[in-house]
Design a protein around this motif. Structure first.
Motif, PDB file in Angstrom:
ATOM      1  N   SER A   3       0.869  -1.173   0.000  1.00 28.25           N
ATOM      2  CA  SER A   3       0.000   0.000   0.000  1.00 28.25           C
ATOM      3  C   SER A   3       0.903   1.219   0.000  1.00 28.25           C
ATOM      4  CB  SER A   3      -0.897  -0.002   1.232  1.00 28.25           C
ATOM      5  OG  SER A   3      -0.101   0.021   2.414  1.00 28.25           O
ATOM      6  N   ILE A   4       0.390   2.331  -0.521  1.00 27.35           N
ATOM      7  CA  ILE A   4       1.159   3.571  -0.592  1.00 27.35           C
ATOM      8  C   ILE A   4       0.280   4.693  -0.047  1.00 27.35           C
ATOM      9  CG2 ILE A   4       2.320   5.223  -2.119  1.00 27.35           C
ATOM     10  CD1 ILE A   4       2.724   2.861  -4.084  1.00 27.35           C
ATOM     11  N   SER A   5       0.843   5.476   0.882  1.00 31.04           N
ATOM     12  CA  SER A   5       0.074   6.558   1.499  1.00 31.04           C
ATOM     13  C   SER A   5       0.860   7.860   1.490  1.00 31.04           C
ATOM     14  CB  SER A   5      -0.295   6.203   2.952  1.00 31.04           C
ATOM     15  OG  SER A   5      -1.116   5.051   2.995  1.00 31.04           O
ATOM     16  N   PHE A   6       0.147   8.950   1.231  1.00 34.32           N
ATOM     17  CA  PHE A   6       0.690  10.295   1.350  1.00 34.32           C
ATOM     18  C   PHE A   6      -0.032  10.977   2.501  1.00 34.32           C
ATOM     19  CE2 PHE A   6       2.604   9.314  -2.488  1.00 34.32           C
ATOM     20  CZ  PHE A   6       3.296  10.370  -3.059  1.00 34.32           C
ATOM     21  N   ARG A   7       0.734  11.661   3.345  1.00 33.07           N
ATOM     22  CA  ARG A   7       0.170  12.384   4.468  1.00 33.07           C
ATOM     23  C   ARG A   7       0.587  13.848   4.394  1.00 33.07           C
ATOM     24  NH1 ARG A   7      -2.531   8.639   4.404  1.00 33.07           N
ATOM     25  NH2 ARG A   7      -2.699   6.890   5.866  1.00 33.07           N
ATOM     26  N   ILE A  26      -3.392   4.577  -1.430  1.00 27.70           N
ATOM     27  CA  ILE A  26      -3.467   3.632  -2.544  1.00 27.70           C
ATOM     28  C   ILE A  26      -3.365   2.239  -1.943  1.00 27.70           C
ATOM     29  CG2 ILE A  26      -2.399   2.849  -4.680  1.00 27.70           C
ATOM     30  CD1 ILE A  26      -1.281   5.731  -4.973  1.00 27.70           C
ATOM     31  N   HIS A  27      -4.408   1.462  -2.074  1.00 28.84           N
ATOM     32  CA  HIS A  27      -4.463   0.170  -1.406  1.00 28.84           C
ATOM     33  C   HIS A  27      -3.597  -0.884  -2.102  1.00 28.84           C
ATOM     34  CE1 HIS A  27      -7.504   1.731   1.229  1.00 28.84           C
ATOM     35  NE2 HIS A  27      -8.312   2.027   0.218  1.00 28.84           N
ATOM     36  N   ASP A  28      -3.194  -1.859  -1.322  1.00 30.84           N
ATOM     37  CA  ASP A  28      -2.411  -2.971  -1.838  1.00 30.84           C
ATOM     38  C   ASP A  28      -3.140  -3.656  -2.989  1.00 30.84           C
ATOM     39  OD1 ASP A  28      -0.519  -5.033  -1.981  1.00 30.84           O
ATOM     40  OD2 ASP A  28      -1.682  -6.278  -0.606  1.00 30.84           O
ATOM     41  N   ASN A  29      -2.397  -3.985  -4.043  1.00 28.15           N
ATOM     42  CA  ASN A  29      -2.915  -4.725  -5.201  1.00 28.15           C
ATOM     43  C   ASN A  29      -3.957  -3.927  -5.978  1.00 28.15           C
ATOM     44  OD1 ASN A  29      -3.066  -6.870  -6.999  1.00 28.15           O
ATOM     45  ND2 ASN A  29      -4.647  -7.932  -5.822  1.00 28.15           N
ATOM     46  N   ALA A  30      -3.887  -2.604  -5.902  1.00 23.30           N
ATOM     47  CA  ALA A  30      -4.815  -1.754  -6.648  1.00 23.30           C
ATOM     48  C   ALA A  30      -4.203  -1.330  -7.973  1.00 23.30           C
ATOM     49  CB  ALA A  30      -5.173  -0.512  -5.840  1.00 23.30           C
ATOM     50  N   PHE A  31      -5.033  -1.136  -8.976  1.00 26.08           N
ATOM     51  CA  PHE A  31      -4.654  -0.445 -10.205  1.00 26.08           C
ATOM     52  C   PHE A  31      -5.197   0.966 -10.034  1.00 26.08           C
ATOM     53  CE2 PHE A  31      -3.599  -1.305 -14.821  1.00 26.08           C
ATOM     54  CZ  PHE A  31      -3.526   0.023 -15.178  1.00 26.08           C
ATOM     55  N   ARG A 178      -4.776  -6.912 -17.024  1.00 25.30           N
ATOM     56  CA  ARG A 178      -4.738  -8.363 -16.797  1.00 25.30           C
ATOM     57  C   ARG A 178      -3.427  -8.774 -16.117  1.00 25.30           C
ATOM     58  NH1 ARG A 178      -2.559 -12.502 -19.288  1.00 25.30           N
ATOM     59  NH2 ARG A 178      -1.861 -11.257 -21.069  1.00 25.30           N
ATOM     60  N   ILE A 179      -2.317  -8.228 -16.600  1.00 30.29           N
ATOM     61  CA  ILE A 179      -1.011  -8.566 -16.029  1.00 30.29           C
ATOM     62  C   ILE A 179      -0.929  -8.125 -14.572  1.00 30.29           C
ATOM     63  CG2 ILE A 179       1.455  -8.044 -16.160  1.00 30.29           C
ATOM     64  CD1 ILE A 179       1.044  -7.856 -19.241  1.00 30.29           C
ATOM     65  N   GLN A 180      -1.432  -6.931 -14.282  1.00 31.76           N
ATOM     66  CA  GLN A 180      -1.420  -6.443 -12.896  1.00 31.76           C
ATOM     67  C   GLN A 180      -2.198  -7.373 -11.978  1.00 31.76           C
ATOM     68  OE1 GLN A 180      -4.392  -4.758 -11.370  1.00 31.76           O
ATOM     69  NE2 GLN A 180      -3.310  -4.601  -9.428  1.00 31.76           N
ATOM     70  N   GLN A 181      -3.346  -7.845 -12.434  1.00 30.03           N
ATOM     71  CA  GLN A 181      -4.149  -8.756 -11.621  1.00 30.03           C
ATOM     72  C   GLN A 181      -3.450 -10.090 -11.439  1.00 30.03           C
ATOM     73  OE1 GLN A 181      -7.858  -8.560 -13.901  1.00 30.03           O
ATOM     74  NE2 GLN A 181      -8.786  -7.318 -12.306  1.00 30.03           N
ATOM     75  N   GLU A 182      -2.814 -10.590 -12.509  1.00 31.18           N
ATOM     76  CA  GLU A 182      -2.104 -11.869 -12.411  1.00 31.18           C
ATOM     77  C   GLU A 182      -0.929 -11.782 -11.443  1.00 31.18           C
ATOM     78  OE1 GLU A 182      -0.888 -13.056 -16.277  1.00 31.18           O
ATOM     79  OE2 GLU A 182      -2.908 -13.615 -16.945  1.00 31.18           O
ATOM     80  N   MET A 183      -0.223 -10.662 -11.472  1.00 32.93           N
ATOM     81  CA  MET A 183       0.967 -10.512 -10.634  1.00 32.93           C
ATOM     82  C   MET A 183       0.620 -10.118  -9.205  1.00 32.93           C
ATOM     83  SD  MET A 183       3.688  -8.737 -13.231  1.00 32.93           S
ATOM     84  CE  MET A 183       4.400  -9.696 -14.565  1.00 32.93           C
ATOM     85  N   GLY A 184      -0.589  -9.619  -9.004  1.00 34.83           N
ATOM     86  CA  GLY A 184      -1.001  -9.248  -7.662  1.00 34.83           C
ATOM     87  C   GLY A 184      -0.187  -8.112  -7.075  1.00 34.83           C
ATOM     88  N   LYS A 185       0.151  -7.144  -7.912  1.00 37.78           N
ATOM     89  CA  LYS A 185       0.980  -6.018  -7.482  1.00 37.78           C
ATOM     90  C   LYS A 185       0.192  -4.714  -7.558  1.00 37.78           C
ATOM     91  CE  LYS A 185       4.932  -8.398  -7.323  1.00 37.78           C
ATOM     92  NZ  LYS A 185       5.815  -8.507  -6.161  1.00 37.78           N
ATOM     93  N   THR A 186       0.614  -3.758  -6.744  1.00 33.64           N
ATOM     94  CA  THR A 186       0.065  -2.405  -6.830  1.00 33.64           C
ATOM     95  C   THR A 186       0.638  -1.723  -8.064  1.00 33.64           C
ATOM     96  OG1 THR A 186      -0.015  -2.308  -4.420  1.00 33.64           O
ATOM     97  CG2 THR A 186      -0.178  -0.221  -5.610  1.00 33.64           C
ATOM     98  N   LEU A 187      -0.231  -1.079  -8.837  1.00 28.84           N
ATOM     99  CA  LEU A 187       0.214  -0.349 -10.019  1.00 28.84           C
ATOM    100  C   LEU A 187      -0.354   1.069  -9.950  1.00 28.84           C
ATOM    101  CD1 LEU A 187       0.387  -1.690 -13.657  1.00 28.84           C
ATOM    102  CD2 LEU A 187      -0.205   0.672 -13.178  1.00 28.84           C
ATOM    103  N   VAL A 188       0.528   2.051  -9.968  1.00 28.65           N
ATOM    104  CA  VAL A 188       0.128   3.463  -9.955  1.00 28.65           C
ATOM    105  C   VAL A 188       0.400   4.013 -11.348  1.00 28.65           C
ATOM    106  CG1 VAL A 188       0.353   5.694  -8.822  1.00 28.65           C
ATOM    107  CG2 VAL A 188       0.776   3.589  -7.530  1.00 28.65           C
ATOM    108  N   TYR A 189      -0.649   4.523 -11.971  1.00 31.38           N
ATOM    109  CA  TYR A 189      -0.643   4.802 -13.405  1.00 31.38           C
ATOM    110  C   TYR A 189      -1.063   6.243 -13.648  1.00 31.38           C
ATOM    111  CZ  TYR A 189      -1.816   3.604 -18.321  1.00 31.38           C
ATOM    112  OH  TYR A 189      -1.893   3.524 -19.688  1.00 31.38           O
TER     113      TYR A 189
END
Length: 338
Positions: A3-7, A26-31, A178-189
């Motif tokens: 997860s990624i957070s800005f404060r 930004i939650h874990d495993n989110a696009f 699809r790739i992001q979901q398969e890899m189970g990673k957070t992607l910030v776009y």
């Protein structure tokens, strides 16, 4: 995974406020899409996550841990830059393999990883070429592949498919999802294309002049924009926003007391018999038709299913389903309907 957070993060470049008191989760495993016009702070947000820039104020956390003073290498995030940053003296294959070779990964694992990613991005036939012999779209896919072969906690992508043609851009964003979901990673776009953001994102933040104007799912932002700014940024054609004085002409009678303007999505503007507005233009688009209208000199857009038989110069009546009307105060902030 991360997860990624800005404060309350602020970043200035001289007199320019690039990021203005941003708080964001930004939650874990989110696009997650950062969306807004050029120079609205989106790319600076990515550089702050990566560690290429340090905030002047506030705190950044990855997986709940402060990283403001952590070097980029130790943050373990991968980024695709707008300028791609490919090594010109290497082939596409060597560029893609480079992050793994630098980390001393076993050669067999490297080859398996590269084969998997290049197949997913359909670039196996160009791996022998150097960047100078690739098209802009091919170079972008190589840069994306170089990020994907790593095993970071998150991927950061700065408008990575803007050089592709419309058809390939659509295919590639679906593949990235699809790739992001398969890899189970957070992607910030990062993107300034609202269709792109709404089609792939789990969540998104709308930026203006370094500020986050609204966050939520694409559907939440589209259906319940908190301001005329957000309403105008999402949707094609954009939401019609007209003075409340024109609301009765569209059969809208009930409105909040402080309403200064009425907002109506083009697909929620009903067009029928009457003498309310004049059709200025008719734009048939296959499965639907867009009408350009003039209501007492105020331009409106209406989107209708199919190819109804309207002509320029014709006068028509307009109505709005009360449940689909949006109301805004004089400052552009959304108001709750009565």
């Amino acid at each position: 995974m991360a997860s990624i957070s800005f404060r309350n993060v602020t970043k200035r470049f001289g007199d320019v406020m690039a990021v203005d008191d941003v708080s964001l989760d930004i939650h874990d495993n989110a696009f997650f899409c950062l969306f807004g016009p050029p120079l609205s702070g989106k790319s600076t947000i990515l550089k702050l996550i990566l560690g290429l820039e340090r905030p002047d104020e506030g705190e950044i956390l990855i997986d709940g841990r402060p990283v403001t003073n952590v070097s980029p290498a130790r943050r373990n995030v991968a980024m695709v830059f707008q300028n791609l940053a490919l090594f010109p003296h290497m082939t596409a294959l060597q560029n893609i393999r480079f992050p793994l070779v630098e980390r001393g990964i076993d050669p067999d694992r490297i080859e398996a990883r590269v084969a998997d990613v290049t197949a997913k991005l359909h670039i196996g036939h160009i791996l022998h070429k150097p960047p100078a012999q690739l098209s802009g779209g091919e170079r972008q896919r190589v840069a994306i592949a170089r990020a994907l072969v790593r095993d970071p906690v998150a991927y950061l992508m700065d408008d990575p498919i803007s050089a592709l043609d419309a058809r390939l851009r659509e295919e590639t964003r679906v593949e990235l999802r699809r790739i992001q979901q398969e890899m189970g990673k957070t992607l910030v776009y990062v993107t300034h294309d609202q269709e792109e953001a709404m089609s792939v994102a789990d969540g998104m933040a709308v930026f203006e002049h370094g500020k986050v104007r609204q966050t939520g799912t694409p559907e939440e932002l589209y259906r319940r924009p908190n301001s005329t700014y957000v309403a105008s940024m999402l949707g094609a054609p954009a939401m019609n926003v007209v003075p409340m004085a024109l609301a009765p002409r569209m059969q809208v009678a009930e409105a909040p007391r402080r309403a200064d303007s009425l907002g109506v999505r083009p697909e929620n503007l009903r067009v029928g018999a009457g003498d309310t507005a004049e059709i200025i233009e008719v734009e048939p688009l296959g499965g639907f038709t867009t009408l350009g209208l003039s209501l007492e000199g105020t331009p409106l857009r209406a989107t209708l299913r199919g190819q109804p038989e309207f002509t320029a110069g014709e006068r028509v009546g307009l109505t709005v389903d009360p449940g689909r009307a949006h109301f805004f105060d004089a400052g552009g902030a959304a108001l709750a309907a009565r």
